[in-house]
Write a protein that holds these residues in place. Structure first.
Motif, PDB file in Angstrom:
ATOM      1  N   VAL A  15       0.841  -1.204   0.000  1.00  0.00           N
ATOM      2  CA  VAL A  15       0.000   0.000   0.000  1.00  0.00           C
ATOM      3  C   VAL A  15       0.872   1.248   0.000  1.00  0.00           C
ATOM      4  O   VAL A  15       0.628   2.208  -0.738  1.00  0.00           O
ATOM      5  CB  VAL A  15      -0.949  -0.004   1.214  1.00  0.00           C
ATOM      6  CG1 VAL A  15      -1.721   1.314   1.299  1.00  0.00           C
ATOM      7  CG2 VAL A  15      -1.926  -1.160   1.120  1.00  0.00           C
ATOM      8  N   LEU A  18       2.334   1.885  -3.391  1.00  0.00           N
ATOM      9  CA  LEU A  18       1.338   2.423  -4.319  1.00  0.00           C
ATOM     10  C   LEU A  18       1.084   3.904  -4.058  1.00  0.00           C
ATOM     11  O   LEU A  18       0.948   4.705  -4.988  1.00  0.00           O
ATOM     12  CB  LEU A  18       0.034   1.638  -4.206  1.00  0.00           C
ATOM     13  CG  LEU A  18       0.056   0.204  -4.759  1.00  0.00           C
ATOM     14  CD1 LEU A  18      -1.224  -0.527  -4.390  1.00  0.00           C
ATOM     15  CD2 LEU A  18       0.247   0.216  -6.268  1.00  0.00           C
ATOM     16  N   TRP A  82      -2.952   4.508   6.381  1.00  0.00           N
ATOM     17  CA  TRP A  82      -2.111   3.321   6.178  1.00  0.00           C
ATOM     18  C   TRP A  82      -1.291   3.006   7.420  1.00  0.00           C
ATOM     19  O   TRP A  82      -1.027   1.847   7.738  1.00  0.00           O
ATOM     20  CB  TRP A  82      -1.180   3.565   4.989  1.00  0.00           C
ATOM     21  CG  TRP A  82       0.080   2.747   5.031  1.00  0.00           C
ATOM     22  CD1 TRP A  82       0.237   1.437   4.681  1.00  0.00           C
ATOM     23  CD2 TRP A  82       1.362   3.174   5.479  1.00  0.00           C
ATOM     24  NE1 TRP A  82       1.531   1.029   4.862  1.00  0.00           N
ATOM     25  CE2 TRP A  82       2.248   2.085   5.353  1.00  0.00           C
ATOM     26  CE3 TRP A  82       1.852   4.384   5.961  1.00  0.00           C
ATOM     27  CZ2 TRP A  82       3.592   2.177   5.713  1.00  0.00           C
ATOM     28  CZ3 TRP A  82       3.188   4.476   6.322  1.00  0.00           C
ATOM     29  CH2 TRP A  82       4.033   3.380   6.193  1.00  0.00           C
ATOM     30  N   SER A 193      -4.533   0.412  -5.462  1.00  0.00           N
ATOM     31  CA  SER A 193      -4.691   0.373  -4.004  1.00  0.00           C
ATOM     32  C   SER A 193      -6.132   0.053  -3.612  1.00  0.00           C
ATOM     33  O   SER A 193      -6.372  -0.726  -2.686  1.00  0.00           O
ATOM     34  CB  SER A 193      -4.261   1.709  -3.391  1.00  0.00           C
ATOM     35  OG  SER A 193      -5.033   2.774  -3.890  1.00  0.00           O
ATOM     36  N   ASN A 196      -6.862  -3.638  -4.455  1.00  0.00           N
ATOM     37  CA  ASN A 196      -6.158  -4.495  -3.513  1.00  0.00           C
ATOM     38  C   ASN A 196      -6.936  -4.613  -2.206  1.00  0.00           C
ATOM     39  O   ASN A 196      -7.124  -5.709  -1.665  1.00  0.00           O
ATOM     40  CB  ASN A 196      -4.759  -3.930  -3.258  1.00  0.00           C
ATOM     41  CG  ASN A 196      -3.914  -4.848  -2.398  1.00  0.00           C
ATOM     42  OD1 ASN A 196      -4.078  -6.058  -2.413  1.00  0.00           O
ATOM     43  ND2 ASN A 196      -3.006  -4.258  -1.632  1.00  0.00           N
TER      44      ASN A 196
END
Length: 205
Positions: A15, A18, A82, A193, A196
């Motif tokens: 992540v 990305l 994140w 992202s 995913n």
């Protein structure tokens, strides 16, 4: 480190990679031109469109610069969401501070507080700090994937809309410009992202 923690760390690093690609896309050219001086990334394109007379007359004013500039707050919030561990949070908030400072208007704003372009920059810088820190501390972990997907989709839509309108102004005013690779890189990073995370959500059900 357990296998589950190792997998989660690997996914977190994916992540992060990305999101860094998305930031690189923001800084790479969004409009290319034979005259290299007028090859502009999203930041420069937003500044150029903010000076265009037509953007002063539309309602709401400066909508195209806003669509382009909102990518930085989106990226700041995504990177803050994140971060889960203490070290990651420190790096995320350091990144958040740098992004917020980069959006501040120049010192001339103090002598011209009524300027809509400067006020937009100040608003985005403040919004970046408040939304990123607020969501980073308050939002429960189970809701973060859904918010990240929503923000990534918002980033895709605003990027495409902002660039398409900006390049129309560019072509009418200056010369024949073409879409640069920076736009497709940031859109691709947003899409990857979100897909995913969506895949991970569906696997848990």
């Amino acid at each position: 480190m357990s296998m589950a923690n190792s997998v989660e760390t690997s996914r977190g690093n994916e992540v992060l990679a990305l999101l860094l690609l998305a930031l690189a896309g923001y800084l790479l050219p969004w409009v290319t031109a034979p005259n290299s001086a007028m090859t502009l990334n999203a930041f420069d394109l937003a500044e150029w469109t903010s000076l265009h007379p037509l953007q002063q007359q539309v309602t709401p004013p400066l909508i195209v610069p806003l669509l382009l500039r909102v990518q930085l707050p989106i990226l700041a919030i995504l990177i803050t969401l994140w971060s889960t561990s203490r070290n990651k949070r420190f790096l995320a908030f350091l990144f958040l501070a740098l992004l917020s400072v980069s959006q501040l208007p120049p010192l001339e704003f103090l002598n011209n507080v009524a300027d809509p372009n400067y006020r937009q920059l100040l608003f985005l810088a403040i919004a970046t700090i408040l939304l990123s820190t607020g969501l980073g501390f308050i939002l429960p972990g189970q809701f973060r994937p859904f918010v990240i997907i929503f923000l990534a989709v918002t980033g895709i839509v605003t990027s495409l809309l902002g660039q398409s309108q900006a390049i129309e102004l560019y072509q009418v005013t200056l010369e024949q410009g073409e879409t640069g690779g920076g736009l497709w890189l940031i859109v691709g990073a947003y899409a990857a992202s979100s897909l995913n995370l969506l895949r991970r959500i569906l696997r848990r059900r």
